[in-house]
Write a protein that holds these residues in place. Sequence first.
Motif, PDB file in Angstrom:
ATOM      1  N   ILE A   1     -38.263   7.834 -10.163  1.00 42.63           N
ATOM      2  CA  ILE A   1     -37.187   8.692 -10.662  1.00 42.63           C
ATOM      3  C   ILE A   1     -37.637  10.145 -10.563  1.00 42.63           C
ATOM      4  CG2 ILE A   1     -35.650   9.191 -12.587  1.00 42.63           C
ATOM      5  CD1 ILE A   1     -36.184   6.428 -13.686  1.00 42.63           C
ATOM      6  N   HIS A   2     -37.102  10.854  -9.570  1.00 42.13           N
ATOM      7  CA  HIS A   2     -37.345  12.290  -9.424  1.00 42.13           C
ATOM      8  C   HIS A   2     -36.147  12.880  -8.682  1.00 42.13           C
ATOM      9  CE1 HIS A   2     -38.463  11.499  -5.206  1.00 42.13           C
ATOM     10  NE2 HIS A   2     -39.180  10.476  -5.695  1.00 42.13           N
ATOM     11  N   PRO A   3     -35.950  14.199  -8.715  1.00 42.28           N
ATOM     12  CA  PRO A   3     -34.706  14.797  -8.181  1.00 42.28           C
ATOM     13  C   PRO A   3     -34.380  14.399  -6.754  1.00 42.28           C
ATOM     14  CG  PRO A   3     -35.884  16.426  -9.469  1.00 42.28           C
ATOM     15  CD  PRO A   3     -36.776  15.222  -9.404  1.00 42.28           C
ATOM     16  N   ALA A   4     -35.377  14.413  -5.851  1.00 42.49           N
ATOM     17  CA  ALA A   4     -35.081  14.068  -4.460  1.00 42.49           C
ATOM     18  C   ALA A   4     -34.616  12.618  -4.344  1.00 42.49           C
ATOM     19  CB  ALA A   4     -36.317  14.308  -3.593  1.00 42.49           C
ATOM     20  N   ARG A   5     -35.293  11.717  -5.040  1.00 43.46           N
ATOM     21  CA  ARG A   5     -34.918  10.307  -5.013  1.00 43.46           C
ATOM     22  C   ARG A   5     -33.542  10.100  -5.647  1.00 43.46           C
ATOM     23  NH1 ARG A   5     -34.937   5.544  -2.512  1.00 43.46           N
ATOM     24  NH2 ARG A   5     -34.956   3.782  -3.959  1.00 43.46           N
ATOM     25  N   ILE A   6     -33.239  10.850  -6.686  1.00 46.02           N
ATOM     26  CA  ILE A   6     -31.939  10.730  -7.360  1.00 46.02           C
ATOM     27  C   ILE A   6     -30.807  11.072  -6.385  1.00 46.02           C
ATOM     28  CG2 ILE A   6     -30.472  11.813  -9.110  1.00 46.02           C
ATOM     29  CD1 ILE A   6     -32.978  11.962 -10.888  1.00 46.02           C
ATOM     30  N   GLU A   7     -30.959  12.181  -5.659  1.00 47.69           N
ATOM     31  CA  GLU A   7     -29.914  12.576  -4.712  1.00 47.69           C
ATOM     32  C   GLU A   7     -29.747  11.542  -3.612  1.00 47.69           C
ATOM     33  OE1 GLU A   7     -30.812  16.425  -3.267  1.00 47.69           O
ATOM     34  OE2 GLU A   7     -30.398  17.436  -5.164  1.00 47.69           O
ATOM     35  N   GLU A   8     -30.843  10.991  -3.133  1.00 43.12           N
ATOM     36  CA  GLU A   8     -30.773   9.974  -2.084  1.00 43.12           C
ATOM     37  C   GLU A   8     -30.045   8.724  -2.582  1.00 43.12           C
ATOM     38  OE1 GLU A   8     -33.863   7.162   0.523  1.00 43.12           O
ATOM     39  OE2 GLU A   8     -34.616   8.816  -0.724  1.00 43.12           O
ATOM     40  N   VAL A   9     -30.394   8.253  -3.773  1.00 46.21           N
ATOM     41  CA  VAL A   9     -29.770   7.046  -4.318  1.00 46.21           C
ATOM     42  C   VAL A   9     -28.288   7.277  -4.594  1.00 46.21           C
ATOM     43  CG1 VAL A   9     -29.740   5.516  -6.316  1.00 46.21           C
ATOM     44  CG2 VAL A   9     -31.913   6.135  -5.265  1.00 46.21           C
ATOM     45  N   VAL A  10     -27.943   8.442  -5.161  1.00 47.28           N
ATOM     46  CA  VAL A  10     -26.535   8.724  -5.473  1.00 47.28           C
ATOM     47  C   VAL A  10     -25.694   8.727  -4.205  1.00 47.28           C
ATOM     48  CG1 VAL A  10     -24.951  10.507  -6.305  1.00 47.28           C
ATOM     49  CG2 VAL A  10     -26.989   9.940  -7.628  1.00 47.28           C
ATOM     50  N   GLU A  11     -26.234   9.292  -3.125  1.00 45.43           N
ATOM     51  CA  GLU A  11     -25.489   9.318  -1.870  1.00 45.43           C
ATOM     52  C   GLU A  11     -25.282   7.901  -1.319  1.00 45.43           C
ATOM     53  OE1 GLU A  11     -23.215  10.939   0.995  1.00 45.43           O
ATOM     54  OE2 GLU A  11     -24.084  11.961  -0.758  1.00 45.43           O
ATOM     55  N   LYS A  12     -26.309   7.073  -1.410  1.00 49.93           N
ATOM     56  CA  LYS A  12     -26.171   5.690  -0.945  1.00 49.93           C
ATOM     57  C   LYS A  12     -25.149   4.928  -1.787  1.00 49.93           C
ATOM     58  CE  LYS A  12     -30.826   5.149   1.025  1.00 49.93           C
ATOM     59  NZ  LYS A  12     -32.110   4.413   0.933  1.00 49.93           N
TER      60      LYS A  12
END
Length: 509
Positions: A268-279
């Motif tokens: 859980i970190h900002p870059a991973r959050i954006e990637e998961v939300v887009e998917k």
Amino acid sequence: MVALYILVGLVLGGAGGFFAAQKMAVRKGEGILEKATQEAEAIKRDKMLQAKERFLELKENHEKEVRQREVKINEASSRLRDSQNDFNRQQEEVSRAEKEAKRLEEVLQRRLEANEKRAEDLEKMHRQQVEKLESLSGVTADEAKTQIMEAMRAEARTEAASFVQNTLEEAKLTANNEARKVVIQTIQRIATEQASENAVSVFHIDNDDVKGRIIGREGRNIRALEEATGVQIIVDDTPEAIILSCFDSVRREIARLSLHRLVQDGRIHPARIEEVVEKIRKQIEDEIVELGKRTTIELGIHGLHPELIRMVGRMKYRSSYGQNLLQHSREVAKLSAVMASELGLNPKVAKRAGLLHDIGKVPFEETDVPHALLGMQMAEKYGEKPDVCNAIGAHHDEIEMTSLISPIVQVCDAISGARPGARRMQAESYMQRLKDLEEVAMGFKGVSKAFAIHAGRELRVMVESDRVTDAEASSIAFDISQKIQNEMTYPGQVRVTVIREMRAVSVAK
């Protein structure tokens, strides 16, 4: 020079030489004088020629200026003459118009007097004729009027009885259609209430230690998740639960699924959050299409355009006056099919119209067109039949109904939905106010995202760092607050927060 010649003569020959030298000097002087005279004459002639040429040049320029002035004077005189002629002509026209108006006034006056005299003569003749008729018939004018009225009443009674008889015969011929209309009008008085959805979802967690990881260092993880999804995430003392608050159910679902995947993955970190939300966002879009296909298959509706199928799937995440839009449309489709069968109409067409009657509530772009008319336009665009399009556009009486399918859909919409006065208008207006808040912010240059949170008490605006400076961000916050204050109606206060973030990304290979 002459003295030099004399001196030379004295040296060479004494007195004789002197006189010879003197003569030579005189001759030489006369030659010089003659040459000087000739040169003077030549210079004089040149000067005279130059003076004459200069004079001719000045004379030509003067004549040219005189001609130009004469041309201008002639043009001015011509314009003046034309203006004078126009003025005289206008005066003549005005004078003729005045004379004509005066003549017409005299003619009208004579005609008016003649008409008045004729009216007096006619009135006099009318009185004489009435007196003559009264004397011949032995009945006064009032008595004659009474007799005529009685005769007209008797004739009207006869015609009315005949009209009633014809109407009854026509009603017998059209009794089947009239009976259908009576049944429809009777059913239209029936309605049922539906449970409303709320604007909050609960995400369950195994233990409270996950809350700290979701919040992140100095709250960066939860801020990144809120900015990516537009959902307010409430982490409080509620055991093993996190509250997701947003008026848009699609956003809440994206946030819930994203949190579920992030917690399972553990990163859980900002870059991973954006990637998961887009998917997850793409996954939701695919599920919307799949849901639309499944709904049409279950209802036995075939041949829908792919865009209409996608709109049907999107209904799951919308509500209509507190009622789930997809569930409402499914109910209307089934009710319409049953009622059409009972009335001897085509149940497939009725079911199709019932399912699609509210597609105007799930447009891809916001518009001011009423949802019934917008849905009709979409149905026409994607090749639906005229009966279906008319049923969609007429189910709120915004256009004229042209087939019996249209009132059936209208009736079934009333049966499935709540009656006027019983619907939860507050929730609908609240969600619309939040949408309007976000649209106000998106109208400013450089704004990339806008989310209404805290029940509409705060508007978070993300701007593009390469297009907006820090000073401009402050100005945008002030301008948005002023526009909200001047153009919108809302209770309490709305806090506008503009976020400008610079990110530098580099990849090591």
